[in-house]
Design a protein around this motif. Sequence first.
Motif, PDB file in Angstrom:
ATOM      1  N   GLU A  71     -17.595 -15.419  53.000  1.00 43.41           N
ATOM      2  CA  GLU A  71     -18.517 -14.335  52.656  1.00 43.41           C
ATOM      3  C   GLU A  71     -17.979 -13.599  51.441  1.00 43.41           C
ATOM      4  O   GLU A  71     -16.824 -13.788  51.039  1.00 43.41           O
ATOM      5  CB  GLU A  71     -18.707 -13.377  53.834  1.00 43.41           C
ATOM      6  N   ASP A  72     -18.825 -12.769  50.849  1.00 45.13           N
ATOM      7  CA  ASP A  72     -18.423 -12.050  49.644  1.00 45.13           C
ATOM      8  C   ASP A  72     -17.204 -11.173  49.929  1.00 45.13           C
ATOM      9  O   ASP A  72     -17.133 -10.490  50.962  1.00 45.13           O
ATOM     10  CB  ASP A  72     -19.571 -11.186  49.137  1.00 45.13           C
ATOM     11  N   SER A 101     -18.421  -7.036  54.876  1.00 41.92           N
ATOM     12  CA  SER A 101     -18.768  -6.586  56.230  1.00 41.92           C
ATOM     13  C   SER A 101     -17.747  -5.612  56.797  1.00 41.92           C
ATOM     14  O   SER A 101     -18.042  -4.922  57.781  1.00 41.92           O
ATOM     15  CB  SER A 101     -18.894  -7.793  57.155  1.00 41.92           C
ATOM     16  N   ALA A 142     -18.990 -15.657  47.842  1.00 41.85           N
ATOM     17  CA  ALA A 142     -18.622 -16.598  48.905  1.00 41.85           C
ATOM     18  C   ALA A 142     -18.931 -18.017  48.459  1.00 41.85           C
ATOM     19  O   ALA A 142     -19.877 -18.268  47.712  1.00 41.85           O
ATOM     20  CB  ALA A 142     -19.376 -16.255  50.185  1.00 41.85           C
TER      21      ALA A 142
END
Length: 289
Positions: free
Chosen positions: A205-206, A227, A190
């Motif tokens: 985010e990743d 996520s 990210a």
Amino acid sequence: PTFPAHGTMRALARLAAAAAQAPSRCGVASDASLAMCSRMKRHLAGVQGWRATAIANDVSPASDCRQTRSFGTSAAFAVSHSPRREAATGAGAGGAPTDTMTDIHKNRPTGDKYEAHLAETVKNVKLLSLASLAATVCGTPLLLELASPDMLPQAKLTVSLVVDSFGTFTTALLQWFVSPYVLTMRVEKATRDGGDGGDGSGPKEDTVVVEKLTLFASRFEDRFPVSAMIEAETTRPLVTWQANGHYHYVEMGNVPKSLYDLLHLERFDDQARALRHAKENKDDEDDED
């Protein structure tokens, strides 16, 4: 056979007493009888030696009423079953889950990119399936025309449709089976201050980037945030997790350690969860003791 401890020792005492009377009972007889008596004396001498050793080592039945399993009566074949031996065996087996978990992570490849072992094999199988389907669709009408030129056109069409439908079904089944198979996987970090141009267009985010195969065995990329990875609630084979409605499968033993820890893949690893559960149960039993 298994005998009660007290009965076993009494039997040993009777055998030892019989050793003293063996010469008088044997007397002067044939050579075969003398040889048999000699073997019996040596055997009973071993009984007496084993009994003395057992009492000296505190494995007699009077100490803790343990049971003794005797396989043969000489010292070389006497096997004693005691709680101390069970405790030593249990202690050696207790460390197995931890050692096994350590070995699993120790044998993982290095690097930050996952590559499937069977990537080329899966691709070749799909190409073979597509080639066989094409040959079936094109070859069935020709074979029917050459083999049965007098067959009615409706019958030829029916046979062709049945054969082609079977080939299409097997190809579609193979695609359904291997579609979750991940060929490569990597993680894009990210960006905190935006994308490469600083315009804030980078991922917040990743992001996991995986490569899979299409119906025609060509590669395509699928992206999803970390996520979005959840446990798949399905009985479908070759499924490790689910993300954005799509199934994904990886060979857990081939995932690099860095990716395994970054994506928290232990929650999808049945073997790792089973070993951890066994270790927790062992720790609970030790605390109770």
